[in-house]
Design an enzyme around this catalytic site. Structure first.
Site, PDB file in Angstrom:
ATOM      1  N   GLY A  23       0.599  -0.815   0.150  1.00 55.10           N
ATOM      2  CA  GLY A  23       0.264   0.284   0.004  1.00 55.10           C
ATOM      3  C   GLY A  23       0.772   1.052   0.243  1.00 55.10           C
ATOM      4  N   ASN A  24       0.385   2.604   0.064  1.00 52.79           N
ATOM      5  CA  ASN A  24       0.731   3.922  -0.247  1.00 52.79           C
ATOM      6  C   ASN A  24       0.016   4.525   0.869  1.00 52.79           C
ATOM      7  OD1 ASN A  24      -0.742   5.584  -1.193  1.00 52.79           O
ATOM      8  ND2 ASN A  24      -1.043   3.574  -2.508  1.00 52.79           N
ATOM      9  N   ARG A  25       1.323   5.599   1.692  1.00 48.67           N
ATOM     10  CA  ARG A  25       0.604   6.804   2.749  1.00 48.67           C
ATOM     11  C   ARG A  25      -0.701   7.514   2.516  1.00 48.67           C
ATOM     12  NH1 ARG A  25       4.716   7.160   6.648  1.00 48.67           N
ATOM     13  NH2 ARG A  25       6.228   5.978   5.971  1.00 48.67           N
ATOM     14  N   SER A  26      -1.016   7.195   1.285  1.00 47.61           N
ATOM     15  CA  SER A  26      -2.222   8.470   0.588  1.00 47.61           C
ATOM     16  C   SER A  26      -3.441   8.325   2.075  1.00 47.61           C
ATOM     17  CB  SER A  26      -2.526   8.112  -0.351  1.00 47.61           C
ATOM     18  OG  SER A  26      -3.549   9.422  -0.227  1.00 47.61           O
ATOM     19  N   ALA A  32      -3.809   7.323  -5.237  1.00 44.97           N
ATOM     20  CA  ALA A  32      -1.986   7.398  -4.904  1.00 44.97           C
ATOM     21  C   ALA A  32      -2.740   5.604  -5.659  1.00 44.97           C
ATOM     22  CB  ALA A  32      -2.026   7.202  -4.403  1.00 44.97           C
TER      23      ALA A  32
END
Ligand code: CTP
Length: 404
Positions: free
Chosen positions: A208-211, A275
């Site tokens: 995943g990512n931090r968005s 993102a």
């Protein structure tokens, strides 16, 4: 400068009780609120409640305090009129200019922005009479918030619920901030993706990512205040649904692509603020991946995800559709941004510099809006809603006239 003057009109629906919370938020955030209930709404919430919570008298009729000419004065002096809940009957009266009580008189004399938050049963909302009245009000510049879907008065569920008071408050805040500027996205359908995709490795793990989704949600909220019909494709966000927004929840990049393409088929503007993961695990393990003593972990094989922004830009679902991308960069921000704008083929690219603590999850943002016509507009560090407004300004000024 004195406190902004807000008129809170309350018409006769069960959701009138939720207007108490809206009133609280308005007064606590420094607004001078005058409540104008209809006579029938007093069956749900009494005059004493409105007077006590607002600190102002609450009258329903033009015949009270006649010497003050309230039917003219209240409307004329307002910076914002918000009617919540707005019944089908109230929308009909407002659309046809009837004026048989203090609230309807106030609506005719007000020259400030007007927000209606309708609440009624699904059948009443969907009836052509109501839909035509709503269209009339929107054409004249009012912001009519789409009702939420959910539990209605009885056991039934459907579209027609009053959105949460804090989200109606957000719309009021945005509309007040814009002042008398016309809702320039009225009649437009905008699709916004927000949040960050998650690509599952097994039932418990994902890439995943931090968005956080905050920038996309700010775009959605500001678009509602500018009169747009908004579809928000939200990937793994933990934020409340904004009032008047159709929220479609997704998890992975493939799901996001499907939802965005579907919504974009009749959209005037598509903004890809999400993102999106560029890669996903080539294989999904149906059971939890276990470590084995004495063995190195197997490398994770990845495959490319579709590039949704490039696809939408290359194959516009309708003529004149405006496509906006975002670019998160850590180095050579401008050069990378310019190259990305060309590569993706979108009309605008909002470029910002990101880092572990910068931008992700914060309430603030700083960016440069690059346009395919070569212009570059810096937006200084500030709230994400200010950047959102700057994006809509660029969209409406540069690209909307061609579809006017
Ligand atoms: N985007 C997309 N589909 C993808 C990846 C990104 O639609 N598979 C969109 C994002 O929503 C954003 C824009 O493309 O609007 C740019 O995203 P970014 O991650 O900065 O660009 P990438 O194409 O991933 O480029 P790179 O990772 O090489 O910087």
């Amino acid at each position: 400068m004195g406190k902004p003057k807000v008129v809170l009109g309350v018409s006769g629906g069960i959701a009138a009780y939720k207007a108490c919370e809206l009133l609280r938020r308005l007064t606590e955030s420094g607004h001078d609120v005058r409540v104008v209930p209809t006579a029938s709404s007093l069956n749900f919430v009494g005059e004493a409640t409105w007077a006590a919570l607002s600190g102002n008298p609450a009258s329903t009729e033009v015949w009270e305090t006649v010497h003050e000419v309230p039917h003219v004065r209240i409307g004329q002096g307002a910076d914002l009129v918000v009617v919540a809940p707005a019944t089908a009957d109230m929308l009909a009266k407002a659309a046809h200019g009837l004026a048989d009580d203090l609230l309807t008189n106030t609506l005719l004399t007000a020259r400030c922005p007007v927000v209606f938050a309708p609440a009624m049963h699904t059948e009443m909302w969907e009836h052509p009479a109501t839909q035509e009245n709503v269209a009339t009000l929107r054409r004249r510049g009012a912001v009519v918030i789409e009702p939420a879907v959910g539990r209605l008065t009885g056991k039934d569920t459907g579209k027609g619920r009053l959105p949460d008071p804090e989200e109606i408050f957000e719309v009021c805040r945005q509309v007040l901030r814009r002042g008398v500027a016309a809702p320039d996205l009225a009649g437009r359908h905008v699709v916004i993706s927000a949040g960050g995709t998650r690509e599952p490795l097994d039932p418990v793990r994902f890439l995943g990512n931090r968005s956080s989704g905050k920038q996309g949600y700010a775009l959605a909220r500001t678009a509602v205040a500018r009169g747009a019909r908004v579809t928000l494709v939200a990937a793994n966000t933990a934020l409340a649904d904004p009032a008047g927004v159709d929220v479609v929840r997704v998890g992975t990049a493939v799901q996001l692509r499907e939802a965005v393409l579907k919504a974009a088929s009749d959209a005037d503007v598509v903004v890809m603020a999400a993102a999106v993961a560029d890669f996903r695990p080539a294989e999904y393990a149906g059971g939890k991946i276990k470590k084995k003593d004495g063995e190195d972990p197997a490398p994770v094989a990845l495959v490319r995800n579709p590039d949704v922004l490039a696809e939408i830009s290359a194959d516009r679902a309708r003529e004149g559709q405006v496509v906006v991308g975002f670019a998160a960069e850590t180095d050579d921000v401008l050069d990378n941004g310019r190259a990305k704008l060309r590569r993706k083929g979108c009309d605008l690219l909002v470029v910002n510099e990101v880092g572990e603590t910068r931008t992700f999850g914060s309430e603030e943002n700083e960016a440069i809006i690059l346009s395919s016509d070569g212009s570059e507009m810096p937006v200084p560090y500030g709230p994400k809603e200010v950047l959102a407004e700057a994006v809509w300004d660029q969209v409406t000024r540069r690209y909307m006239p061609r579809r006017a």
